[in-house]
Enzyme design. Structure first.
Site, PDB file in Angstrom:
ATOM      1  N   TYR A 435      21.910  45.678 -53.521  1.00  0.00           N
ATOM      2  CA  TYR A 435      20.912  45.137 -54.457  1.00  0.00           C
ATOM      3  C   TYR A 435      20.481  43.717 -54.083  1.00  0.00           C
ATOM      4  O   TYR A 435      21.103  43.057 -53.269  1.00  0.00           O
ATOM      5  CB  TYR A 435      21.347  45.246 -55.915  1.00  0.00           C
ATOM      6  CG  TYR A 435      22.642  44.617 -56.382  1.00  0.00           C
ATOM      7  CD1 TYR A 435      23.344  43.690 -55.647  1.00  0.00           C
ATOM      8  CD2 TYR A 435      23.157  44.981 -57.626  1.00  0.00           C
ATOM      9  CE1 TYR A 435      24.513  43.125 -56.119  1.00  0.00           C
ATOM     10  CE2 TYR A 435      24.329  44.431 -58.111  1.00  0.00           C
ATOM     11  CZ  TYR A 435      24.999  43.496 -57.356  1.00  0.00           C
ATOM     12  OH  TYR A 435      26.155  42.945 -57.826  1.00  0.00           O
ATOM     13  N   GLU A 436      19.363  43.313 -54.677  1.00  0.00           N
ATOM     14  CA  GLU A 436      18.672  42.059 -54.343  1.00  0.00           C
ATOM     15  C   GLU A 436      18.227  42.038 -52.886  1.00  0.00           C
ATOM     16  O   GLU A 436      18.156  40.991 -52.255  1.00  0.00           O
ATOM     17  CB  GLU A 436      19.546  40.834 -54.641  1.00  0.00           C
ATOM     18  CG  GLU A 436      20.162  40.796 -56.020  1.00  0.00           C
ATOM     19  CD  GLU A 436      19.167  41.069 -57.129  1.00  0.00           C
ATOM     20  OE1 GLU A 436      17.966  40.809 -56.944  1.00  0.00           O
ATOM     21  OE2 GLU A 436      19.583  41.558 -58.190  1.00  0.00           O
ATOM     22  N   GLY A 437      17.916  43.202 -52.357  1.00  0.00           N
ATOM     23  CA  GLY A 437      17.468  43.315 -50.972  1.00  0.00           C
ATOM     24  C   GLY A 437      18.625  43.689 -50.074  1.00  0.00           C
ATOM     25  O   GLY A 437      19.591  42.938 -49.941  1.00  0.00           O
TER      26      GLY A 437
END
Length: 595
Positions: A435-437
């Protein structure tokens, strides 16, 4: 247990934050005594209130008819968290905050996250919402929403992902229809929304990406909106229920105590945040804060796994040392005497402590934004932050997951059993690289945007700092071997980058082919820079007979281990980069598998 001594070493002996804050703020109101008092109280809160809920919270949340109930004890702990004033540490005093440097909040976030990452996500998501509202909100929006988020009375989320698009936000379909009163009706469904619904607070403020009518296609046509679960009443209290509902929660591999929600917006009233069609730009304030927070997750799980593994390795007995019994009074030696167990423990240690140093350094860079310094000094800090953020997020989560796995391995079969807690750390840590890239997205951001698109400007800004450090310590006999190795790696970093740039001029796919190895290479060199600095400080403290000599010797030994056993990994990544992209692209889609 919060590693207080290491935290104080980084803050005071290495970063010298007391003087830094005086330089940045123009006063001395944040001194060592205050910093240490905050650290100590944060540690007590995390150890006594949050850590005991970690394993019990693994049972997960309960979803019933749109409502989410968090695990037993979560709500009570959150009430104490708010009563203690912890949500408001770095916020401006005009908003009800305490006006402390953001880097202090980073330390507290690590302490709480290591104690219980799932619980920490509920207040953690609010930090990004606060940053975004502070940067782009109107005065009316700040009055209605920001003060409640700062106090912790309400929590915040960010709603980006939809079922058909993850990191490719240009294809999102959520819509925003304007109303005559200046508000908007938001319609759409968002998935994977951490802390999207819960019973900890009376209201949740969603920061949502959606498209206005007639907006351009792709990422240039996305706007950002504030969409609360309950609309604020005129007096600031909770008013009417908005068209926001939780459709379900995900059944996950880990972080089960954190509700990951499907959120449905059905003509929900929202308020434009920032400029129309500039939502992704505004959201990057939120996303960058979240990426630093996720980098911290790698450190939290490395530290938690290390502490558990170290205790077990000291206590567990198995076999004898190859050089003869080390504990002859026991029927076998403690497994900490065996080189392979030490290899794993030291790997955990250097990733946890070196990564902590990198995150704390990033925290100090965020303090420049609100400093009294000239614009050019702030600009340099922002550029360093832009360069180091994808490295920290990608690299620290990857090695944090590696460290968590080492913890299970040290426990052996017991590590695979749930009651010991080590396998939970692995499950909880796994999401951090996603998550968050994802790691791949961060790698492309680093190599494509931050390095090649700036013609290497941001890379040179950082490697120059390494060069200056190496030059200053070239004749320091105590760290000569470390400095020589760091200097060579720093030069090679530039050479490897040039090589990729030349390959990419002929074949653009070379950037994608090299990106993962490049971000990992960059991470290993960056952490080598951190460890070399820590070794210099430790040697100075030893020479002055200032403090705990065993602690400083431990630092020096860990630095030596990092340079001898971890930094050589760069050569594997270099070889992979130099081999080019051809072997990745040879197979057609149909040739990947035959069944």
């Amino acid at each position: 247990i919060a590693p207080r001594k290491d935290m104080q070493f980084l803050l005071h002996d290495w970063l010298n934050v007391e003087n830094l804050y005086r330089h940045l703020r123009g006063n001395d109101d944040v001194n060592r005594d205050l910093i240490d008092a905050i650290l100590e109280e944060g540690a007590k809160f995390a150890e006594n209130e949050i850590a005991p809920l970690n394993q019990s919270g693994d049972v997960g949340c309960v979803f019933d008819k749109g409502e989410v109930k968090t695990p037993k004890g979560f709500k009570e702990a959150y009430i104490k968290y708010v009563e203690g004033g912890w949500p408001s540490l770095p916020a401006d005093e005009s908003l009800g905050g305490q006006g402390l440097p953001n880097s202090i909040a980073v330390v507290i976030s690590e302490i709480i996250g290591a104690a219980n990452w799932s619980w920490s996500m509920y207040p953690g998501l609010s930090h990004g919402a606060i940053h975004t509202l502070t940067a782009h909100g109107t005065e009316d929006q700040k009055a209605k929403f920001l003060t409640k988020l700062v106090s912790g009375e309400w929590t915040g989320t960010m709603c980006l992902t939809e079922s058909h698009c993850g990191s490719d936000l240009g294809t999102l379909r959520s819509k925003a229809e304007p109303n005559s009163d200046g508000s908007y009706n938001i319609t759409g469904t968002k998935i994977f929304i951490s802390a999207g619904e819960h019973d900890l607070t009376e209201n949740i403020v969603h920061i949502v990406l959606a498209r206005l009518p007639g907006a351009p296609q792709g990422t240039k046509g996305i706007s950002l909106f504030i969409v609360p679960k309950y609309l604020p009443a005129a007096d600031g209290s909770v008013g009417a229920r908005n068209g926001v509902a939780c459709g379900s929660i995900e059944h996950k591999m880990g972080i089960n105590g954190s509700a990951t929600c499907v959120i449905n917006f059905d003509n929900a009233k929202g308020f434009l945040l920032g400029e129309p069609n500039r939502g992704l730009n505004s959201m990057f304030v939120f996303m960058n804060a979240a990426r630093i927070g996720t980098a911290l997750q790698g450190i939290c799980h490395a530290e938690a796994s290390f502490q558990g593994a170290l205790e077990y390795a000291r206590d567990r007995t198995a076999m004898r040392s190859l050089s003869g019994p080390k504990f002859p009074e026991k029927e076998a030696d403690s497994i900490i005497v065996h080189p392979d167990v030490r290899r794993m423990l030291l790997t955990q240690k250097v990733f946890a402590e070196g990564g902590r140093g990198l995150c704390y350094y990033l925290g100090t860079l965020t303090d420049f934004e609100h400093s009294v310094l000239p614009a050019e000094e702030k600009a340099e800090a922002e550029e360093l932050m832009a360069f180091l953020t994808p490295i920290a997020k990608a690299f620290l989560t990857e090695v944090g997951y590696e460290a968590a796995n080492h913890g299970v391995q040290i426990y052996g079969g017991h590590g695979y059993i749930r009651e010991w807690g080590m396998e939970q750390i692995v499950r909880d840590a796994r999401i951090a690289t996603i998550y968050e890239g994802t790691t791949g997205i961060q790698a492309l951001d680093l190599l494509g945007r931050k390095v090649l698109m700036t013609q290497g400007k941001l890379l040179r800004l950082f490697t120059k700092k390494i060069h200056v450090f190496c030059k200053e310590n070239a004749h320091n006999s105590a760290v000569k071997s470390l400095v020589n190795a760091l200097s060579a790696a720093n030069k090679e970093w530039g050479d490897v980058t040039t090589r990729i740039g030349m390959l990419a001029m002929k074949e653009r796919e070379e950037v994608g082919g090299a990106a993962y190895d490049y971000v990992m290479y960059s991470g290993y060199v960056t952490l080598a820079f951190i460890w070399a600095q820590l070794a210099v400080v430790a040697h100075k403290k030893l020479a002055l007979n200032d403090g705990d000599a065993d602690f400083y010797r431990s630092k020096i030994a860990a630095a030596q281990f990092y340079f001898q056993k971890i930094l050589p990994r760069t050569q594997m990544h270099k070889a992979c980069i130099e081999s080019g992209v051809e072997s990745l692209m040879t197979l057609s889609e149909d040739q990947f598998g035959f069944y």
